[in-house]
Every structure is written in C-alpha cells, then in structure tokens.
Design a protein around this motif. Structure first.
Motif, PDB file in Angstrom:
ATOM      1  N   PRO A  32       0.825  -1.207   0.000  1.00  0.00           N
ATOM      2  CA  PRO A  32       0.000   0.000   0.000  1.00  0.00           C
ATOM      3  C   PRO A  32       0.864   1.263   0.000  1.00  0.00           C
ATOM      4  O   PRO A  32       1.983   1.258   0.502  1.00  0.00           O
ATOM      5  CB  PRO A  32      -0.796  -0.117   1.295  1.00  0.00           C
ATOM      6  N   GLN A  37      -1.406   5.660   3.538  1.00  0.00           N
ATOM      7  CA  GLN A  37      -1.528   4.987   4.831  1.00  0.00           C
ATOM      8  C   GLN A  37      -1.423   5.994   5.968  1.00  0.00           C
ATOM      9  O   GLN A  37      -2.143   5.908   6.958  1.00  0.00           O
ATOM     10  CB  GLN A  37      -0.435   3.928   4.970  1.00  0.00           C
ATOM     11  N   GLU A  41      -4.142   6.764   8.743  1.00  0.00           N
ATOM     12  CA  GLU A  41      -3.814   6.706  10.166  1.00  0.00           C
ATOM     13  C   GLU A  41      -4.177   8.011  10.860  1.00  0.00           C
ATOM     14  O   GLU A  41      -4.665   8.009  11.986  1.00  0.00           O
ATOM     15  CB  GLU A  41      -2.317   6.435  10.311  1.00  0.00           C
TER      16      GLU A  41
ATOM     17  N   THR B 114      -5.750   2.241  -1.159  1.00  0.00           N
ATOM     18  CA  THR B 114      -4.902   1.825  -0.045  1.00  0.00           C
ATOM     19  C   THR B 114      -5.707   1.057   0.989  1.00  0.00           C
ATOM     20  O   THR B 114      -5.252   0.046   1.531  1.00  0.00           O
ATOM     21  CB  THR B 114      -4.272   3.073   0.600  1.00  0.00           C
ATOM     22  N   GLU B 115      -6.892   1.541   1.250  1.00  0.00           N
ATOM     23  CA  GLU B 115      -7.763   0.910   2.247  1.00  0.00           C
ATOM     24  C   GLU B 115      -8.049  -0.549   1.869  1.00  0.00           C
ATOM     25  O   GLU B 115      -7.972  -1.440   2.708  1.00  0.00           O
ATOM     26  CB  GLU B 115      -9.056   1.728   2.341  1.00  0.00           C
ATOM     27  N   GLU B 118      -5.082  -2.685   2.515  1.00  0.00           N
ATOM     28  CA  GLU B 118      -4.901  -2.899   3.952  1.00  0.00           C
ATOM     29  C   GLU B 118      -5.850  -3.959   4.470  1.00  0.00           C
ATOM     30  O   GLU B 118      -5.449  -4.856   5.231  1.00  0.00           O
ATOM     31  CB  GLU B 118      -5.141  -1.590   4.706  1.00  0.00           C
TER      32      GLU B 118
END
Lengths: 262, 167
Positions: A32, A37, A41, B114-115, B118
């Motif tokens: 990713p 990320q 976060e 990205t999610e 993940e």
C-alpha cells in the motif's frame, strides 16, 4: 519470451542455458501507498466501546452498554450477529466464499413452499399463508455471506405466492404489500407487477394497476400475462368512461370493479 | 548610452516575479486541505480500536466480524465512487462543479485503493487466502442484509398501506 543472442550459430556460447530462473513470486498485492496509509492513520478516531457477552464476543456502546444506541448513534447489531455466528462455528475460520451453499436450507424452503402450494390448491388459503410466511423466515436464516441470488429468488417466489393467497382471502392490503416487496426484490420479474395490479384492481384503483402493468411491460415487453391484463384493464376503463358519459352514476355492478378472470 | 543594467534588471524583475508567484501558488495548493468526500470511516475506527484493546483483548471472532463490517463499508464507498466519478467528470467539464470537489473525489479514490489493500492484508493475516474473498463476502452481505431488512419492514408497510387506504 524471445531471447536475444549475441553469439552466432556456429560459435560456442560463452554461457550455458540452464533451466529458466523461477518466475518472481506472484505479486498478488502491491504494497500500500505509505503516503495514503499515513492519511488513513491520521484520520483515525478511537471509538469508545465496551465488550459484552458472550465471552466478550460482542461490542456495546461505551456509555450506555447498548448494542444499538441512538444516543451514541451506533448500531452494532450486524457486527455482533456475525461475531456470534463465527464464534459458534469454531471450525469456520472465516466466512467462506459465496458459492458455498447450504443445500439443506434450500431444500427446507422448497419443501415448505410446496406444502403451501398444496394447501393453496386445496383452498386452505389461511394455512397456505402460514406456510409461505414460514418459508420466507427459513430463507432469511441463510448465512449472510451466501450468494444474494439465492435469497432473492426464494423470497420473491414465496412472497409472490403469499400475495396470491392474501388476494384470495380478501386481504388486499397485505397482498399489495407483498407484491411491492416482490418488485423491490426482483425488479425485472413480471410476476410482481402482475400481483400488484391484481391487488390494486380489487381495491378499485384501476389507473394505478395500469401503471404497474406498464412498468412491468417495460422490463418484459413480450409477457403474455401482463399484456392480457393490460387489455382487460383498458377495456374496463373504456367501458367505465362510456358509462359515465351515457349513463348517470348508476353503475351496473358497483361491487365488482374487477374484470372477470382467474 | 544605454547601460546593460536596464535589460538585466528587467529580466530579473519579470522572471523573479513569475518565480515568486509560482512558488507561492504551489505552496498554497499543496497546503490546501480538501473536504473529504466520505464521512468518517467508523467501521475502520472500531476495528482499529478493537485491535488496540488489551484488557481483556477482543476475541478473534469479533475482530474478524469487525473486519468484514469494515470491508462492507469499503464496498459501498467503492461502488459510490464508481457511480459518481463519470457524472462528476462531466459536471467538471461543463464547469458546474469546482476543482475542490473533483480533487476530493480523486483523493477519496486513492485512499480507497490503499484501504482495500490494507483490509486484504489484514484478512490474509487471519486466514491465508481470505483477502481474495472478503470483498465478495462483504458485497453479498450488503445485499442480503438489505433484503432481510425489507422482509422485516413488511408489517410496518402493511399498516402504512392500510392507513393510506382508509384516508
């Protein structure tokens, strides 16, 4: 893959052709994007919650210890249901792929529906309705991760039959509601529109019935059942129009606005 | 006698001005925070909070369930972006919407990419190979839950329809 060789056909190659190198491990997943990320976060906000029974296997809202709490604006019902399912089937390590189907359950639904159909044919509409309701409840117990088509078709068929049964015992509102649900479940299935139109005709709302049929015909223009009922509604409306023009309100049969059929 | 100084000064002024504007403009653009396209991802927050819980730790079944809920929200968002993006693109070309909204859509799309990675990685950490299935499971669950909710609404719909009928 063509290989370019620098050495001519007669000359000795300066290298040997061993077995091809093993292909690089399948890049199943790209790593990713670290930048995104970090964004994710940064957006994290801790949730205030409490664990509840059984064995801390459910989530409750932190303030009121409720599964579904309007004050905290949370609803953990779905989460807890899935957690319990996973907890009680300890050999189930994760929800299986959708094509793993519970055959037993499908069979139970079909059997209950068939019982209902037999009662319907025998004229026992009340009992048939009970059977259909039971079949719908059995179908809705299907594990949530199975293919949606299964539940969709089972529910649509059972509710369509139940609508017919409600129509027979004169509960037109329930019939209309069931037909409406059938349409929402399977929008391109002519049966839902057919049932809806029938219920509306019984309630003396022929214009709305006509609209329902037309929507159904938009999905399935060649459907004989729908074409037939549309012709009958048109005929009936035309006759009523004539009656209004020539006669006064003394309509010949006020108790039955339904075209004679099935 | 014309000095060489004047044209040099002119060039320095013009290009210096251009450079100053461009650097200011780029800095402003980079600092600009777009309004997020989607609201707070509460399922993700809950999942991470559950992971961080230590006394007592959350059981694995609950964590897996929370991960599926997270994937379900992701599926809805992905579908939403896929639906909205072409329409928004046309609106952008016509000038009906500003760049801000478009940028926030693009940012949301990148974030979702990205999610998804993940979530798939998390799923694979529990059970090898689950990452390939979890979104499929999530989308079936969305549809099945919607149908179940519809079935549960039948009694309410009946009384509603009855009231309409009486009035």
């Amino acid at each position: 893959m063509s290989q370019t060789h620098t050495h001519g056909p007669g000359t000795h190659p300066g290298h040997t052709h061993g077995p091809p190198p093993p292909p690089p491990p399948q890049m199943a997943m790209r790593p990713p994007d670290p930048l995104m990320q970090a964004v994710i976060e940064a957006s994290f906000r801790p949730v205030n919650f409490a664990l509840g029974p059984p064995e801390n296997g459910s989530v409750l809202c932190g303030l009121h210890k409720l599964e579904k709490c309007e004050g905290c604006d949370v609803d953990y019902t779905g989460l807890n249901r899935l957690s319990r399912t996973l907890h009680s089937n300890s050999n189930l390590r994760c929800p299986p792929p959708p094509n793993m189907v519970n055959k037993q359950l499908s069979q139970a639904v079909v059997n209950t529906k068939e019982e209902g159909n037999a009662l319907f044919k025998g004229g026992l509409y009340d009992k048939a309705i009970q059977r259909y309701t039971m079949a719908a409840n059995i179908a809705s117990q299907r594990p949530p991760w199975e293919h949606q088509i299964l539940l969709r078709e089972e529910l649509a068929t059972v509710l369509s039959n139940r609508a017919a049964a409600f129509l027979e015992i004169g509960d037109y509102i329930s019939s209309l509601v069931d037909a409406e649900v059938v349409i929402q479940l399977r929008r391109n299935w002519s049966k839902g529109y057919f049932r809806k139109a029938k219920a509306l005709l019984k309630m003396d709302r022929p214009k709305e019935a006509r609209e329902a049929i037309q929507v159904g015909l938009a999905f399935d223009p060649d459907n004989k059942e729908l074409q037939e009922i549309l012709a009958r509604i048109d005929h009936f409306l035309a006759r009523r129009e004539q009656g209004h023009q020539s006669n006064e309100m003394a309509s010949p049969d006020p108790q039955s606005p339904i075209p004679p059929a099935s | 006698m014309a000095s060489i100084l004047v044209p040099v000064l002119y060039i320095v002024l013009v290009f210096g001005g251009l450079w100053a504007f461009s650097s200011w403009y780029r800095k402003r653009n980079a600092a600009q925070v777009y309004e997020p396209y989607f609201p707070q991802h509460r399922e993700r927050d809950l999942y991470i909070s559950l992971l961080q819980k230590s006394d007592p730790p959350a059981p694995e079944s609950l964590l897996k369930a929370a991960l599926v809920r997270r994937a379900m929200t992701d599926v809805t968002r992905i579908l939403r972006i896929r639906e909205d993006k072409p329409a928004l693109q046309i609106l952008l070309q016509k000038g009906s919407i500003g760049d801000d909204l478009w940028s926030s859509v693009l940012a949301a799309e990148k974030e979702m990419e990205t999610e998804l990675l993940e979530v798939a990685a998390e799923a694979n950490a529990y059970v090898e190979g689950w990452g390939q299935v979890i979104f499929q499971t999530a989308s079936e669950m969305m549809a099945n839950e919607r149908m179940r909710a519809l079935l549960e609404r039948v009694p309410a719909m009946r009384s509603e329809a009855g009231e309409c009928w009486l009035v």
